[in-house]
Design an enzyme around this catalytic site. Sequence first.
Site, mmCIF file in Angstrom:
data_model
loop_
_atom_site.group_PDB
_atom_site.id
_atom_site.type_symbol
_atom_site.label_atom_id
_atom_site.label_comp_id
_atom_site.label_asym_id
_atom_site.label_seq_id
_atom_site.Cartn_x
_atom_site.Cartn_y
_atom_site.Cartn_z
ATOM 1 N N HIS A 122 6.411 -33.322 111.084
ATOM 2 C CA HIS A 122 7.774 -33.068 110.597
ATOM 3 C C HIS A 122 8.506 -34.349 110.185
ATOM 4 C CE1 HIS A 122 7.210 -28.973 111.761
ATOM 5 N NE2 HIS A 122 7.225 -29.214 113.054
ATOM 6 N N ASP A 159 -0.783 -26.035 112.644
ATOM 7 C CA ASP A 159 0.308 -25.875 113.599
ATOM 8 C C ASP A 159 1.083 -24.603 113.237
ATOM 9 O OD1 ASP A 159 1.894 -28.065 115.521
ATOM 10 O OD2 ASP A 159 3.276 -26.651 114.556
ATOM 11 N N HIS A 161 4.130 -24.345 112.952
ATOM 12 C CA HIS A 161 5.262 -24.746 112.111
ATOM 13 C C HIS A 161 4.761 -25.429 110.831
ATOM 14 C CE1 HIS A 161 6.673 -24.876 116.382
ATOM 15 N NE2 HIS A 161 7.569 -24.066 115.851
ATOM 16 N N ASP A 235 0.298 -24.484 119.112
ATOM 17 C CA ASP A 235 1.421 -23.542 119.221
ATOM 18 C C ASP A 235 1.274 -22.198 118.496
ATOM 19 O OD1 ASP A 235 1.762 -24.959 116.866
ATOM 20 O OD2 ASP A 235 3.662 -25.887 117.444
HETATM 21 ZN ZN LIG Z 1 4.573 -26.966 115.927
#
Ligand SMILES: [Zn+2]
Length: 309
Positions: A122, A159, A161, A235
């Site tokens: 990120h 991931d 995200h 995750d």
């Molecule tokens: Zn994540």
Amino acid sequence: MTSRPAAVWSPRYACDIGAHVFPTAKYAATLQALVASGDLPEAPAALEPPPATRELLAAAHDADYLDDLEALRWTPRTQYSELPLTREIVDAFALGASGTTEAARRALQRGAAAHLGGGLHHAYAGHAEGFCYLNDLAVAARVLLREGLVRRIAVVDLDVHQGNGTAHIFRDEPAVFTLSLHQENNYPNPKESGDLDVGLADGTGDEAYLAALLPALERVWTFAPELVLYQAGADPYADDQLGGLALSFAGLEARDRAVIEGCARRGIPVAATLGGGYARRLEDTVRIHATTSRIALAVARHGARGALA
Ligand SMILES: [Zn+2]
């Protein structure tokens, strides 16, 4: 010359970030799991990455942002990290960027390598986001391209995200293909456009997940990367506090094998990084990370084109 181990780790990854959903204890716990199973030796000194330099980090990050991090300044560039800003934390993540770069080098030598850290996708070139100050994947890719060690790199980001920082950093870089397969209805919002983004529905589950992953990987193979950087976030797991894709341990292992053994079958070196992981029980996150790492280490042991079951 004996080759270096196909794993990278440092005790300094376990920095104090206070009471936080992000468990930095997972790094040492993953190492311990691999030592206990005999996959890594007891003495991990050879796993330590070289110190991170400003020059290394500048491969993917802007000078004014690095100035803020060095001075520990709370500015619009640093304040969206959702982490405290201390010397220990910045140093830990800087070392993690060196760690992914080192894992990529070892992957070129050994066919595969496991970084028991990294995957902080990120972070943008010029600002922090979502528990990420420094984008180790982007740093590693830029350094290896700059050194001419490889000409084409794919970042495979699984991931839960989206890998927004990585996608943005490489948006105009034809030498890097970014794939992100993630939960659509989750952070970040809005998402960035990578080379291939697959947004999955809440509660997707193993079967539908793997059915989406395999054609996405075909696009990666078509790109013909000379190195894959794998962000193997834990995750997507069913009991993760920040994810909702409902994958089982077996589904996550099948995911890892599709990427890592898929690379090995094609002779593509692959460096795996841990990424996110916020299971209610730390041991679940560690189990997922250890499994990913074990698959990469097995490929390294058998060679990139070795016999795979
Ligand atoms: Zn994540």
